[in-house]
Motif scaffolding. Structure first.
Motif, mmCIF file in Angstrom:
data_model
loop_
_atom_site.group_PDB
_atom_site.id
_atom_site.type_symbol
_atom_site.label_atom_id
_atom_site.label_comp_id
_atom_site.label_asym_id
_atom_site.label_seq_id
_atom_site.Cartn_x
_atom_site.Cartn_y
_atom_site.Cartn_z
ATOM 1 N N ALA A 10 0.768 -1.303 -0.017
ATOM 2 C CA ALA A 10 0.017 -0.118 -0.001
ATOM 3 C C ALA A 10 0.862 1.219 -0.110
ATOM 4 O O ALA A 10 0.541 2.454 -0.695
ATOM 5 C CB ALA A 10 -0.805 0.019 1.067
ATOM 6 N N GLU A 11 1.919 1.200 0.764
ATOM 7 C CA GLU A 11 2.881 2.301 0.778
ATOM 8 C C GLU A 11 3.628 2.677 -0.673
ATOM 9 O O GLU A 11 3.577 3.871 -1.140
ATOM 10 C CB GLU A 11 4.079 2.054 1.878
ATOM 11 C CG GLU A 11 4.968 3.351 1.858
ATOM 12 C CD GLU A 11 6.286 2.744 2.524
ATOM 13 O OE1 GLU A 11 6.354 1.998 3.437
ATOM 14 O OE2 GLU A 11 7.347 3.172 2.045
ATOM 15 N N VAL A 12 3.808 1.547 -1.196
ATOM 16 C CA VAL A 12 4.453 1.847 -2.729
ATOM 17 C C VAL A 12 3.439 2.369 -3.764
ATOM 18 O O VAL A 12 3.561 3.317 -4.191
ATOM 19 C CB VAL A 12 4.943 0.481 -3.240
ATOM 20 C CG1 VAL A 12 5.393 0.435 -4.632
ATOM 21 C CG2 VAL A 12 6.108 0.051 -2.275
ATOM 22 N N ARG A 13 2.269 2.048 -3.500
ATOM 23 C CA ARG A 13 1.148 2.367 -4.246
ATOM 24 C C ARG A 13 0.944 3.930 -3.887
ATOM 25 O O ARG A 13 0.725 4.810 -4.889
ATOM 26 C CB ARG A 13 -0.217 1.640 -4.439
ATOM 27 C CG ARG A 13 -0.360 0.252 -4.830
ATOM 28 C CD ARG A 13 -1.636 -0.243 -4.902
ATOM 29 N NE ARG A 13 -2.107 -0.765 -3.780
ATOM 30 C CZ ARG A 13 -1.917 -1.474 -2.670
ATOM 31 N NH1 ARG A 13 -1.189 -2.469 -3.257
ATOM 32 N NH2 ARG A 13 -2.682 -1.845 -1.831
ATOM 33 N N ALA A 14 0.841 4.106 -2.730
ATOM 34 C CA ALA A 14 0.402 5.866 -2.450
ATOM 35 C C ALA A 14 1.624 6.573 -2.917
ATOM 36 O O ALA A 14 1.512 7.623 -3.333
ATOM 37 C CB ALA A 14 0.518 5.645 -0.803
ATOM 38 N N ARG A 15 3.000 5.932 -2.658
ATOM 39 C CA ARG A 15 4.102 6.976 -3.084
ATOM 40 C C ARG A 15 4.191 6.976 -4.678
ATOM 41 O O ARG A 15 4.573 7.867 -5.248
ATOM 42 C CB ARG A 15 5.289 6.312 -2.647
ATOM 43 C CG ARG A 15 5.451 6.384 -0.909
ATOM 44 C CD ARG A 15 6.909 5.751 -0.555
ATOM 45 N NE ARG A 15 7.892 6.607 -1.073
ATOM 46 C CZ ARG A 15 9.162 6.213 -0.808
ATOM 47 N NH1 ARG A 15 9.601 5.251 -0.094
ATOM 48 N NH2 ARG A 15 10.233 7.077 -1.186
ATOM 49 N N ARG A 16 3.738 5.911 -5.393
ATOM 50 C CA ARG A 16 3.748 6.011 -6.555
ATOM 51 C C ARG A 16 2.744 7.091 -7.175
ATOM 52 O O ARG A 16 2.821 7.718 -8.027
ATOM 53 C CB ARG A 16 3.282 4.572 -7.330
ATOM 54 C CG ARG A 16 3.524 4.462 -8.664
ATOM 55 C CD ARG A 16 3.125 3.121 -9.227
ATOM 56 N NE ARG A 16 3.406 1.891 -8.698
ATOM 57 C CZ ARG A 16 4.501 1.337 -8.964
ATOM 58 N NH1 ARG A 16 5.362 1.631 -9.676
ATOM 59 N NH2 ARG A 16 4.661 -0.039 -8.115
ATOM 60 N N ALA A 17 1.690 6.883 -6.509
ATOM 61 C CA ALA A 17 0.542 7.834 -6.861
ATOM 62 C C ALA A 17 0.842 9.246 -6.429
ATOM 63 O O ALA A 17 0.770 10.300 -7.256
ATOM 64 C CB ALA A 17 -0.933 7.494 -5.908
ATOM 65 N N ALA A 18 1.830 9.607 -5.647
ATOM 66 C CA ALA A 18 2.200 10.981 -5.019
ATOM 67 C C ALA A 18 3.292 11.159 -6.021
ATOM 68 O O ALA A 18 3.956 12.499 -5.745
ATOM 69 C CB ALA A 18 2.453 10.889 -3.562
ATOM 70 N N GLY A 19 3.833 10.517 -6.914
ATOM 71 C CA GLY A 19 4.787 10.818 -7.794
ATOM 72 C C GLY A 19 6.180 10.806 -7.052
ATOM 73 O O GLY A 19 6.910 11.667 -7.563
ATOM 74 N N GLU A 20 6.233 10.285 -6.015
ATOM 75 C CA GLU A 20 7.591 10.162 -5.223
ATOM 76 C C GLU A 20 8.822 9.404 -5.796
ATOM 77 O O GLU A 20 9.846 9.462 -5.553
ATOM 78 C CB GLU A 20 7.481 9.584 -3.802
ATOM 79 C CG GLU A 20 6.681 10.704 -3.027
ATOM 80 C CD GLU A 20 6.570 10.176 -1.686
ATOM 81 O OE1 GLU A 20 7.291 9.573 -1.301
ATOM 82 O OE2 GLU A 20 5.544 10.406 -1.080
ATOM 83 N N TYR A 21 8.340 8.471 -6.684
ATOM 84 C CA TYR A 21 9.369 7.460 -7.489
ATOM 85 C C TYR A 21 9.876 7.995 -8.792
ATOM 86 O O TYR A 21 8.978 9.043 -9.440
ATOM 87 C CB TYR A 21 8.881 6.180 -7.729
ATOM 88 C CG TYR A 21 8.470 5.468 -6.521
ATOM 89 C CD1 TYR A 21 9.192 5.344 -5.452
ATOM 90 C CD2 TYR A 21 7.159 4.783 -6.473
ATOM 91 C CE1 TYR A 21 8.899 4.816 -4.279
ATOM 92 C CE2 TYR A 21 7.004 4.015 -5.323
ATOM 93 C CZ TYR A 21 7.936 3.889 -4.274
ATOM 94 O OH TYR A 21 7.792 3.157 -3.242
ATOM 95 N N PRO A 22 11.176 8.078 -9.059
ATOM 96 C CA PRO A 22 11.514 8.565 -10.349
ATOM 97 C C PRO A 22 10.689 8.385 -11.687
ATOM 98 O O PRO A 22 10.414 7.040 -11.775
ATOM 99 C CB PRO A 22 13.003 7.871 -10.525
ATOM 100 C CG PRO A 22 13.365 7.509 -9.247
ATOM 101 C CD PRO A 22 12.024 7.420 -8.666
ATOM 102 N N PRO A 23 10.083 9.283 -12.332
ATOM 103 C CA PRO A 23 9.218 8.586 -13.449
ATOM 104 C C PRO A 23 9.973 7.959 -14.461
ATOM 105 O O PRO A 23 10.871 8.246 -14.936
ATOM 106 C CB PRO A 23 8.658 10.181 -14.076
ATOM 107 C CG PRO A 23 9.692 10.969 -13.613
ATOM 108 C CD PRO A 23 10.240 10.490 -12.185
#
Lengths: 317, 364
Positions: free
Chosen positions: A17-30
């Protein structure tokens, strides 16, 4: 066991869930993950399953058998023996290699001729695989609002994971997750899946049928089929029903969301309908097909004037 | 005295399945059965422990004789036992589905397909299918085996994983550790179904997000030259040549050194029929992060962090959590030690004998 004992199943779910949330928040290198995939694919051989021409070329590359006899050895004496044997038997190996190469060439030629005939046939009857490929690239635009209530109601109380095959931009999936269901999506078009991922949803970028094939037997508590059921040719639809029966736990729920045949090909689905081999089934057809694979309690629900929802339960064994 | 003779494709030392054959023989003999091993090939010091399968012409003593065939790949031994008249038991160690190898090693894919066809052909002859895992047992049921028993691979973890660490390897790995950064470990042959490329992707994400000094050790031989080459090229293209070690086959001592210096064991396999290295990691008290596929969740139990998703960020985040949370690490290590007890060889021997006795009857 102490109070600090961590429920690792819960922890794994939290991490996902954390990974999904961070992905949604654009925290990972696009684009980083997709770049990794592309980079590895550069070094991987082409898939052999889909591309007839590539498979044939690969076969032709291997047609000529190399008659060079390996003579290398860690032992100088053995190396010398091998070289002598190679000279003595070289003519025989060349002869054998020529026979094998001739056979392989003949088989390859026959395959090429056969391939040519199939292409001719496809030109006359329509290339199903190509049409499927073109159709699959078109986002399946559906008004999920039409069937949202029926789907949500049908899945309430469902134990286990629920897969929404062809989840599109995630509107329906989002609604299921919002009611507390443990649902994830499968979407073959990366650009559409990105929209669902941006909502913080769990989405696998994969072909729906291939994904179902890969999940374990009786691994799903529920399965929603959307989009694909209107486009797939009959044979593939029946395989999809087989897969649904195999992957749902006894008592698991199957939900089919489909446009009605009368509305297929109008408005947003015009291009899809023109390009694909399949078309929506009549609701009664599901009534005929599903019991054969062990589904019971089959019900058809209207979803507005243009669509319907079929719900069914995987029978206990 | 009843005989249960084993028929195996290959008997090789330093191989978990090879050790299983010998342990099965010891168990059967200990229970009073006569039991020899017949193989297509036997390697190195195990040559003297097996006879050629073609030398078997029947027991000739007029006493009940059963054949126990071990299935893990296509083999002429399968055709041989299929043509015999003696009653048959199949011990299934799983055959990797051919599509995993089709694009990489078509010849291997062909051998795997042949193995599955042979297994299906043996179904009509076999009185019992033994399987290392419930996952494997389900595959047997799916192809028509009416009677199956789950018997974990017979392995004495204390003896099998007891090699002292190789000092040179240990020193090299310890030097690297002294410079900081976590050590990821995966042990297993380089093979498309074991998806080492997905571990590399997750590792690249981990270095980018959490720990740029981390190292990854991929330990084991290779089942595909093409896959190995692609993996090496991929690592180089990512600029991770100094951070990713692809060891090839290593000695038992070097393997122990790798386990002793690992912070986490990471597995992203898409297909495993049992996965002995999970037990090794538990034995060496290395916490495990695993992708939940095939028999992995069954072997792992609650002794590792089991993920439904295998994207790079999820694995990287899970590893980060395990590496940076000492309590979680302790819990997983403790659970691993507990889990190992389930695979205690005495228990597995008992399960094997129960299964064999159930169809063969008492030894004498």
């Amino acid at each position: 066991m102490t109070d600090d004992h961590v429920d690792i199943h819960k922890l794994a779910a939290e991490i996902e869930a954390e990974v999904r949330a961070r992905r949604a928040a654009g925290e990972y290198p696009p684009g980083f993950e997709r770049e990794l995939d592309r980079m590895f694919d550069r070094f991987a051989p082409p898939e052999v399953s889909n591309d007839f021409e590539a498979a044939l070329e690969r076969s032709e590359d291997l047609v000529i058998v190399d008659p060079v006899i390996p003579v290398a050895s860690r032992s100088p004496v053995l190396g010398a023996v091998k070289r002598v044997m190679s000279k003595l038997l070289g003519w025989y190996h060349v002869w054998l290699a020529q026979q094998i190469s001739a056979l392989a060439t003949a088989i390859n030629t026959a395959l090429r001729l056969l391939g040519g005939r199939v292409v001719d046939l496809e030109h006359v009857t329509g290339d199903i695989a190509r049409a499927r490929g073109v159709g699959a690239r078109i986002p399946a635009r559906r008004d999920d609002g039409a069937w949202q209530t029926s789907v949500t109601n049908a899945l309430q109380g469902c134990a286990g994971r629920i897969a929404v095959v062809e989840c599109g931009d995630g509107v329906l999936l989002d609604a299921l997750v919002s009611t507390g269901l443990d649902a994830y999506g499968v979407e073959p078009r990366a650009s559409v899946a990105d929209a669902a991922l941006a909502r913080g949803l769990e989405v696998r970028i994969d072909d729906g049928a291939a994904h179902l094939h890969a999940v374990g037997a009786a691994a799903l508590g529920g399965l929603v089929l959307r989009g694909l059921v209107e486009r797939a040719p009959l044979g593939e639809l029946l395989l999809l029903v087989d897969a649904a029966a195999a992957k749902l736990v006894p008592g698991g729920r199957l939900v089919v969301c489909s446009l009605r045949r009368e509305s297929w090909g109008r408005d947003a689905t015009a291009a899809e309908a023109d390009l694909v081999a399949g078309r929506p089934l009549h609701p009664d057809t599901w009534n005929a097909v599903l019991p054969e694979q062990g589904f019971v309690d089959i019900q058809v629900h209207a979803a507005g004037a243009d669509a319907y929802v079929v719900t069914a339960t995987r029978a206990d064994e | 005295m009843t005989a249960v003779h084993q028929f195996v494709p290959t008997l090789a030392p330093r191989d978990a399945v090879g050790g299983h054959y010998l342990a099965v023989q010891e168990t059967l003999r200990g229970a009073g059965y006569r039991s020899d091993i017949y193989s297509y090939e036997a390697k190195d010091e195990y040559k003297r422990l097996a006879r050629s399968f073609t030398s078997f012409t029947g027991d000739g003593r007029g006493e009940p004789t059963w054949l126990l065939y071990h299935s893990s790949v296509g083999s002429p031994v399968a055709d041989f036992v299929a043509a015999r008249d003696e009653p048959l038991i199949v011990d299934y160690h799983n055959i990797t589905p051919a599509p995993f190898f089709s694009r990489w090693e078509p010849a291997v894919a062909g051998a795997l397909m042949k193995g599955r066809r042979q297994l299906a052909a043996l179904e009509t002859r076999a009185q019992l299918g033994i399987a290392d895992s419930a996952f494997n047992a389900q595959e047997l049921t799916d192809i028509g085996f009416e009677r199956t028993s789950v018997v974990p691979i017979l392995i004495d973890v204390v003896k099998a994983f007891a090699a002292p660490p190789d000092p040179a390897t240990l020193g090299r790995l310890a030097d690297a550790r002294a410079r900081g950064g976590a050590d990821w470990l995966f042990v297993g042959r380089l093979a498309p179904n074991k998806a080492q490329h997905d571990i590399v992707k997750a590792f690249a994400a981990y270095r980018r997000l959490y720990d740029e000094r981390a190292r990854l050790h991929l330990v084991g031989g290779s089942s595909s030259h093409r896959y190995e080459t692609a993996l090496c090229d991929f690592v180089d293209a990512l600029g991770l040549g100094d951070a990713v070690e692809i060891t090839g086959p290593v000695s038992a001592g070097a393997l122990t050194a790798h386990y002793e210096t690992a912070d986490v064991y990471v597995i992203a396999s898409d297909h495993e029929g049992f996965c002995v290295p999970l037990l090794e990691a538990m034995h060496h008290r290395v916490p495990i992060v695993a992708y939940s596929a095939a028999a992995v969740p069954e072997t792992l139990g609650d002794a590792g962090l089991l993920l439904d998703a295998k994207d790079a960020y999820t694995i990287a985040t899970a590893v980060h959590r395990v590496v940076t949370d000492p309590d979680l690490r302790l819990q997983l290590v403790g659970a691993g030690v507990e889990r190992l007890r389930e695979f205690d060889i005495a228990k597995s021997r008992r399960k094997l004998l129960d299964a064999i006795d159930g169809v063969v009857g008492p030894a004498s």
